[in-house]
Design an enzyme around this catalytic site. Structure first.
Site, PDB file in Angstrom:
ATOM      1  N   LYS A 155      32.921  31.605  40.748  1.00 23.16           N
ATOM      2  CA  LYS A 155      32.214  32.748  41.346  1.00 23.16           C
ATOM      3  C   LYS A 155      30.753  32.608  40.981  1.00 23.16           C
ATOM      4  O   LYS A 155      30.410  32.023  39.940  1.00 23.16           O
ATOM      5  CB  LYS A 155      32.741  34.073  40.789  1.00 23.16           C
ATOM      6  CG  LYS A 155      32.472  35.244  41.690  1.00 23.16           C
ATOM      7  CD  LYS A 155      33.482  35.242  42.824  1.00 23.16           C
ATOM      8  CE  LYS A 155      33.311  36.371  43.778  1.00 23.16           C
ATOM      9  NZ  LYS A 155      34.402  36.388  44.759  1.00 23.16           N
TER      10      LYS A 155
HETATM   11  P1  NAD Z   1      30.222  43.555  52.104  1.00 24.01           P
HETATM   12  O1  NAD Z   1      28.964  43.483  51.344  1.00 24.01           O
HETATM   13  O2  NAD Z   1      30.288  43.017  53.487  1.00 24.01           O
HETATM   14  O3  NAD Z   1      30.716  45.089  52.158  1.00 24.01           O
HETATM   15  C1  NAD Z   1      30.858  45.878  51.024  1.00 24.01           C
HETATM   16  C2  NAD Z   1      31.072  47.323  51.473  1.00 24.01           C
HETATM   17  O4  NAD Z   1      31.398  48.127  50.341  1.00 24.01           O
HETATM   18  C3  NAD Z   1      29.845  47.975  52.121  1.00 24.01           C
HETATM   19  O5  NAD Z   1      30.258  48.738  53.216  1.00 24.01           O
HETATM   20  C4  NAD Z   1      29.314  48.903  51.022  1.00 24.01           C
HETATM   21  O6  NAD Z   1      28.614  50.036  51.529  1.00 24.01           O
HETATM   22  C5  NAD Z   1      30.621  49.323  50.376  1.00 24.01           C
HETATM   23  N1  NAD Z   1      30.494  49.824  49.014  1.00 24.01           N
HETATM   24  C6  NAD Z   1      29.836  49.279  47.962  1.00 24.01           C
HETATM   25  N2  NAD Z   1      29.946  50.069  46.876  1.00 24.01           N
HETATM   26  C7  NAD Z   1      30.696  51.139  47.259  1.00 24.01           C
HETATM   27  C8  NAD Z   1      31.149  52.300  46.606  1.00 24.01           C
HETATM   28  N3  NAD Z   1      30.851  52.538  45.321  1.00 24.01           N
HETATM   29  N4  NAD Z   1      31.902  53.179  47.307  1.00 24.01           N
HETATM   30  C9  NAD Z   1      32.207  52.949  48.601  1.00 24.01           C
HETATM   31  N5  NAD Z   1      31.805  51.865  49.284  1.00 24.01           N
HETATM   32  C10 NAD Z   1      31.045  50.969  48.618  1.00 24.01           C
HETATM   33  O7  NAD Z   1      31.327  42.857  51.173  1.00 24.01           O
HETATM   34  P2  NAD Z   1      32.698  42.175  51.619  1.00 24.01           P
HETATM   35  O8  NAD Z   1      32.446  40.734  51.890  1.00 24.01           O
HETATM   36  O9  NAD Z   1      33.386  43.021  52.629  1.00 24.01           O
HETATM   37  O10 NAD Z   1      33.500  42.221  50.225  1.00 24.01           O
HETATM   38  C11 NAD Z   1      34.095  43.412  49.769  1.00 24.01           C
HETATM   39  C12 NAD Z   1      35.068  43.087  48.649  1.00 24.01           C
HETATM   40  O11 NAD Z   1      36.052  42.164  49.110  1.00 24.01           O
HETATM   41  C13 NAD Z   1      34.431  42.458  47.413  1.00 24.01           C
HETATM   42  O12 NAD Z   1      35.175  42.883  46.283  1.00 24.01           O
HETATM   43  C14 NAD Z   1      34.681  40.977  47.641  1.00 24.01           C
HETATM   44  O13 NAD Z   1      34.701  40.253  46.420  1.00 24.01           O
HETATM   45  C15 NAD Z   1      36.063  41.028  48.264  1.00 24.01           C
HETATM   46  N6  NAD Z   1      36.404  39.853  49.064  1.00 24.01           N
HETATM   47  C16 NAD Z   1      35.623  39.467  50.105  1.00 24.01           C
HETATM   48  C17 NAD Z   1      35.991  38.349  50.850  1.00 24.01           C
HETATM   49  C18 NAD Z   1      35.227  37.925  52.070  1.00 24.01           C
HETATM   50  O14 NAD Z   1      35.702  37.014  52.767  1.00 24.01           O
HETATM   51  N7  NAD Z   1      34.094  38.532  52.387  1.00 24.01           N
HETATM   52  C19 NAD Z   1      37.137  37.618  50.499  1.00 24.01           C
HETATM   53  C20 NAD Z   1      37.920  38.058  49.432  1.00 24.01           C
HETATM   54  C21 NAD Z   1      37.546  39.171  48.717  1.00 24.01           C
END
Ligand code: NAD
Length: 410
Positions: free
Chosen positions: A103
Site C-alpha cells: 500500500k
Molecule cells: P474514492 O476517493 O473514490 O471515494 C471515497 C468516498 O468516501 C467519497 O465519496 C468520500 O466523500 C467518502 N468519504 C470519505 N470519508 C467519509 C466519511 N467520514 N463519511 C462518509 N463518507 C466519506 O475512494 P474509493 O476508491 O471508492 O475507495 C473507497 C474505499 O474502498 C477505500 O477504503 C479503499 O481502500 C477501498 N477500496 C477501493 C478499491 C478501488 O478499486 N477503488 C478497491 C478495493 C478497496
C-alpha cells in the site's frame, strides 16, 4: 482511541492461534517486509514550495510481486499504510492471486491540488519509489483519492526512466495505455456479485433495502451493480452529507458527477451518516474510509447485513459487538477483492500483450470471487465462526504455507 494497525495485528494473532500455527514463521505474516518513507517537495502553481509525506509499504512478496493501491488523503500515515498493506497480502492470498501485498499514499487532500500540482506530486512520488516498484516487484493501483490519471502519470514516469513503455508497472490505467475494460467498476461489481451470493444462500432477498456510505469509485459502482440485481438503493452518503427519498439512481449519479458532493444537492431529503446507519435497511455497504462504523455509532445499525466495500470500515470493538448481535459482516478482504482481481487480469493482459473482452473480465471476476465466497462461507459454517474469521483463517493459512514452502534464506 482505536488503533487500526494494533487492532489488525491482534485480530491476525487471534486467527493464528485458532489455526494452530505455532512456529515462528507467523512473524512474517505480522511484520511488513519493506517500508519506504519519502519527503515530497511540490512547487505549487503560485511558486511556493510545500513538502508532503509519502509512503510505500510492501508487506509481503512471498507469493509474487507486491500489489496495492496508492491513496491521496489527509489521513494517510505510516501505521495505517502498514495495516492496509497487510490486508492486501491477505486479500491476494484469499483469492489465490499470485501477488503479495502493498500500500502507498501521500498525506494530502487531493481536492486542494490543481491538476498540474497533482501531476507533479504524483510524478515526484513515483520517482522516489521507482527503486522498489516494477511489474515483477510491486504494482501500484488507484485507491481513495487517486484514479486512472494518476496511474497514467506513474506509468509514464516509470517508463521514461527505464527507456521503454512498461504498462505492467501499474493497474487501473486508461484503456489507451494498456488498461483493462471493466477495471473502473470492478470493486463495485465484486460487491454486487457478493450480494447476489447472499441471495443464493437465503441470507437476504433480492429486493432488500440498501444504504451506501461513501460515493466514490466503490460506492457508485456498487450502487449500479446492486440495482442491476434488483436491490433497492434507498440511501446514499459521502463525507459532506447524505440523501434519501430518490427514485432514479441514474439521475442521482449524473447530478453527483456534476456537483461533486451531496451537500450541494437541494432536491432530496438530507441525512447524516449516522442517520443513514439508523434507517430501516437490510444491507449497509460502507464504501468510504476506515472506522466509519465505530464505538460511537454501531448501536444505531438495524440492517442485518454489512458488506465492507471499503477497507477496515468497522473498528475492532464495533465489529465484535455487531457480531455478538448476530449481524452478518462480509469482510473487506473478500467483499472488495473485485478491484485487485481485475487488476490481476490487467497485469496478465499487459504481460501477454493480448487484450481481454468485457465479457471475459466479468465472467472471470465472477468465477474467482464466487469461489472465494463459497470457500469462506463453507469454512465459517464448518467451524461455526464469522465470515471475517473464516476469511482471515483461510488467507493466513495460504500465506503461511507459502512462507513454509519457500523456507528461510539464508
Ligand atoms: P474514492 O476517493 O473514490 O471515494 C471515497 C468516498 O468516501 C467519497 O465519496 C468520500 O466523500 C467518502 N468519504 C470519505 N470519508 C467519509 C466519511 N467520514 N463519511 C462518509 N463518507 C466519506 O475512494 P474509493 O476508491 O471508492 O475507495 C473507497 C474505499 O474502498 C477505500 O477504503 C479503499 O481502500 C477501498 N477500496 C477501493 C478499491 C478501488 O478499486 N477503488 C478497491 C478495493 C478497496
Amino acid at each position: 482511541m482505536e488503533n487500526l494497525l494494533l487492532d489488525l495485528k491482534s485480530k491476525i494473532e487471534g486467527v493464528i492461534e485458532k489455526e494452530n500455527i505455532s512456529d515462528s514463521y507467523y512473524q512474517s505474516i505480522i511484520e511488513p517486509r519493506r517500508i519506504l518513507e519519502v519527503n515530497l517537495p511540490l512547487r505549487r502553481d503560485n511558486g511556493e514550495i510545500f513538502n508532503y509525506k509519502g509512503y510505500r509499504v510492501q508487506h509481503s512478496t512471498t507469493r509474487g510481486p507486491a500489489k496495492g493501491g496508492i491513496r491521496f488523503d489527509q489521513s494517510v500515515d505510516l501505521e495505517e499504510t502498514i495495516a492496509l498493506a497487510m490486508l492486501m497480502s491477505l486479500k491476494c492470498s484469499l483469492s489465490k492471486l499470485p501477488f503479495g501485498g502493498a500500500k502507498g499514499g501521500i498525506k494530502v487532500n487531493p481536492k486542494e491540488l490543481s491538476i498540474s500540482e497533482n501531476e507533479r506530486l504524483t510524478r515526484r512520488y513515483t520517482s522516489e519509489i521507482i527503486p522498489i516498484i516494477g511489474p515483477d516487484r510491486d504494482i501500484p493501483a488507484p485507491d481513495a483519492g487517486t484514479n486512472e490519471k494518476n496511474m497514467a502519470w506513474i506509468m509514464d514516469t516509470y517508463s521514461v526512466n527505464v527507456g521503454f513503455a512498461v504498462p505492467g508497472v501499474v493497474t487501473g490505467k486508461p484503456l489507451e495505455l494498456g488498461g483493462i475494460t471493466g477495471r473502473v467498476s470492478a470493486t463495485g461489481d465484486g460487491v454486487g456479485i457478493i450480494a447476489s451470493q447472499l441471495i443464493k444462500k437465503g441470507v437476504v432477498s433480492s429486493n432488500a433495502r440498501v444504504g451506501i456510505i461513501g460515493f466514490g469509485n466503490v460506492g457508485i459502482n456498487a450502487a449500479i451493480a446492486l440495482r442491476k440485481s434488483g436491490f433497492n438503493i434507498v440511501a446514499l452518503s459521502d463525507i459532506t452529507s447524505g440523501i434519501v427519498g430518490f427514485n432514479d439512481l441514474d439521475e442521482v449519479i449524473a447530478e453527483y458527477k456534476e456537483r461533486g458532493s451531496f451537500n450541494k444537492f437541494d432536491n432530496y431529503e438530507k441525512i447524516t451518516n449516522d442517520e443513514l446507519l439508523g434507517l430501516n435497511l437490510d444491507i449497509i455497504i460502507p464504501a468510504a474510509l476506515s472506522n466509519n462504523i465505530n464505538l460511537n455509532n454501531f448501536e444505531k445499525i438495524n440492517a442485518k447485513v454489512i458488506i465492507e466495500g471499503a477497507n477496515t470500515p468497522i473498528s475492532k470493538v464495533a465489529d465484535q459487538a455487531l457480531s455478538e448481535k448476530g449481524k452478518i459482516i462480509v469482510p473487506d478482504i473478500l467483499a472488495n477483492s473485485g478491484g485487485v482481481i481485475v487488476s490481476y487480469f490487467e497485469w496478465v493482459q499487459d504481460r501477454q500483450k493480448y487484450n481481454w473482452s468485457r465479457d471475459d473480465v466479468y465472467k472471470n471476476l465472477e468465477r474467482i470471487i464466487s469461489d472465494s465466497f463459497e470457500r469462506v462461507y463453507c469454512y465459517s459454517i464448518d467451524r461455526n465462526i464469522s465470515l471475517r474469521d473464516a476469511s482471515l483463517g483461510l488467507a493466513v493459512k495460504e500465506l503461511y504455507n507459502a512462507h513454509k514452502l519457500r523456507g528461510l534464506y539464508p
